[in-house]
Design a protein around this motif. Structure first.
Motif, short mmCIF file in Angstrom:
data_model
loop_
_atom_site.label_atom_id
_atom_site.label_comp_id
_atom_site.label_asym_id
_atom_site.label_seq_id
_atom_site.Cartn_x
_atom_site.Cartn_y
_atom_site.Cartn_z
N ARG A 27 -12.77 3.92 -10.03
CA ARG A 27 -12.88 2.62 -9.36
C ARG A 27 -11.67 1.71 -9.60
NH1 ARG A 27 -17.66 4.44 -11.18
NH2 ARG A 27 -19.26 4.76 -9.61
N ASN A 28 -10.51 2.27 -9.42
CA ASN A 28 -9.25 1.53 -9.57
C ASN A 28 -8.61 1.32 -8.21
OD1 ASN A 28 -9.06 1.42 -12.51
ND2 ASN A 28 -8.91 3.63 -12.37
N ILE A 29 -7.76 0.30 -8.13
CA ILE A 29 -7.00 0.04 -6.91
C ILE A 29 -5.53 -0.04 -7.29
CG2 ILE A 29 -6.54 -1.60 -5.04
CD1 ILE A 29 -9.48 -2.52 -5.36
N SER A 30 -4.70 0.76 -6.64
CA SER A 30 -3.25 0.66 -6.87
C SER A 30 -2.56 0.56 -5.51
CB SER A 30 -2.73 1.86 -7.67
OG SER A 30 -3.06 3.08 -7.06
N ILE A 31 -1.77 -0.51 -5.37
CA ILE A 31 -1.07 -0.76 -4.12
C ILE A 31 0.38 -1.06 -4.44
CG2 ILE A 31 -0.90 -2.25 -2.09
CD1 ILE A 31 -3.91 -2.88 -2.47
N GLY A 32 1.28 -0.21 -3.96
CA GLY A 32 2.70 -0.42 -4.18
C GLY A 32 3.35 0.81 -4.81
N GLN A 33 4.65 0.87 -4.68
CA GLN A 33 5.38 2.01 -5.21
C GLN A 33 5.19 2.10 -6.73
OE1 GLN A 33 9.69 1.87 -5.03
NE2 GLN A 33 9.75 4.04 -4.53
N TYR A 34 4.69 3.22 -7.18
CA TYR A 34 4.43 3.54 -8.59
C TYR A 34 3.38 2.64 -9.24
CZ TYR A 34 8.81 5.96 -7.69
OH TYR A 34 9.79 6.75 -7.14
N ALA A 35 2.65 1.88 -8.47
CA ALA A 35 1.59 1.04 -9.04
C ALA A 35 0.57 1.93 -9.73
CB ALA A 35 0.92 0.21 -7.96
N GLY A 36 0.31 1.66 -10.99
CA GLY A 36 -0.69 2.40 -11.75
C GLY A 36 -0.29 3.80 -12.16
N LYS A 37 0.87 4.26 -11.77
CA LYS A 37 1.28 5.62 -12.11
C LYS A 37 1.38 5.77 -13.63
CE LYS A 37 4.64 9.19 -11.47
NZ LYS A 37 5.73 9.73 -10.77
N GLY A 38 0.92 6.90 -14.13
CA GLY A 38 1.03 7.20 -15.55
C GLY A 38 0.06 6.45 -16.42
#
Length: 158
Positions: A27-38
Motif C-alpha cells: 500500500r505504497n505510492i511512488s511517483i517520480g523518477q526513482y521515487a521509493g526505489k531501494g
C-alpha cells in the motif's frame, strides 16, 4: 512527455508511476523518477518527486520533493521540499522547507521543523524549530526556537 522508461504499475495494493520507482512493501505510492526505489519494504508510504523516499525505511511516511525523505528511517514522518527529512531516522517528525530536518539523529522524535535548514542535524525530542536555521545542529528536548538562527548550535540540556 512520456518516454520508453516511464512506467505505471499496480502491485501489492501499491501504485508506482515513473522510471525505476518502487517502494516494496504494501500500500505504497511512488511517483517520480526513482521515487521509493531501494526502500526497505515499509508499508503505507508516499514518495513523490525525483528520489522522493529513495532508500527509505519505516511505515506511514510522506516524502514530497527532490530527495525528500532520502535514506530516512523511522515511522510517521513527513518531509516536504528539497531534501526535507533527508537521512533522518526518528519517528513522528515533520520537516517543511529546504533541508528542514536534514540528518536529524536516530533518536530525534516528535520534532517540528519549518523553514530552510530548520532542525538540520538536531538531536532531541519534542522540539519546535521555526525559521531559517532555527535549531540547526542543536541538542536537547522540549525547546522552541523561533526566528532566524534561533537556537543555532544550542545545547541547553533537557
Amino acid at each position: 512527455m512520456i518516454d520508453e522508461n516511464a512506467t505505471l504499475e499496480w502491485s501489492d495494493d501499491s501504485v508506482r508511476i515513473g522510471e525505476a520507482g518502487h517502494m516494496g512493501g504494501l500500500r505504497n505510492i511512488s511517483i517520480g523518477q526513482y521515487a521509493g526505489k531501494g526502500s526497505n519494504g515499509g508499508d503505507y508510504n508516499i514518495g513523490i518527486g525525483r528520489y522522493g523516499g529513495y532508500s527509505a525505511g519505516g511505515d506511514y511516511n510522506v516524502a514530497v520533493g527532490y530527495q525528500a525523505g532520502y535514506e530516512g528511517g523511522g515511522d510517521h514522518n513527513v518531509g516536504i521540499s528539497y531534501q526535507a527529512g533527508y537521512g533522518s531516522d526518528g519517528d513522528y517528525n515533520i520537516s517543511l522547507g529546504y533541508q528542514a530536518g536534514y540528518q536529524m539523529s536516530a533518536t530525534s522524535d516528535y520534532n517540528l521543523c519549518l523553514g530552510r535548514n530548520a532542525g538540520r542535524s538536531c538531536d532531541g525530542d519534542f522540539n519546535v524549530f521555526l525559521g531559517t536555521h532555527a535549531g540547526y545542529d542543536s541538542d536537547g528536548e522540549r525547546n522552541i526556537y523561533i526566528g532566524y538562527q534561533a537556537g543555532f548550535e544550542a545545547d541547553p540540556g533537557s
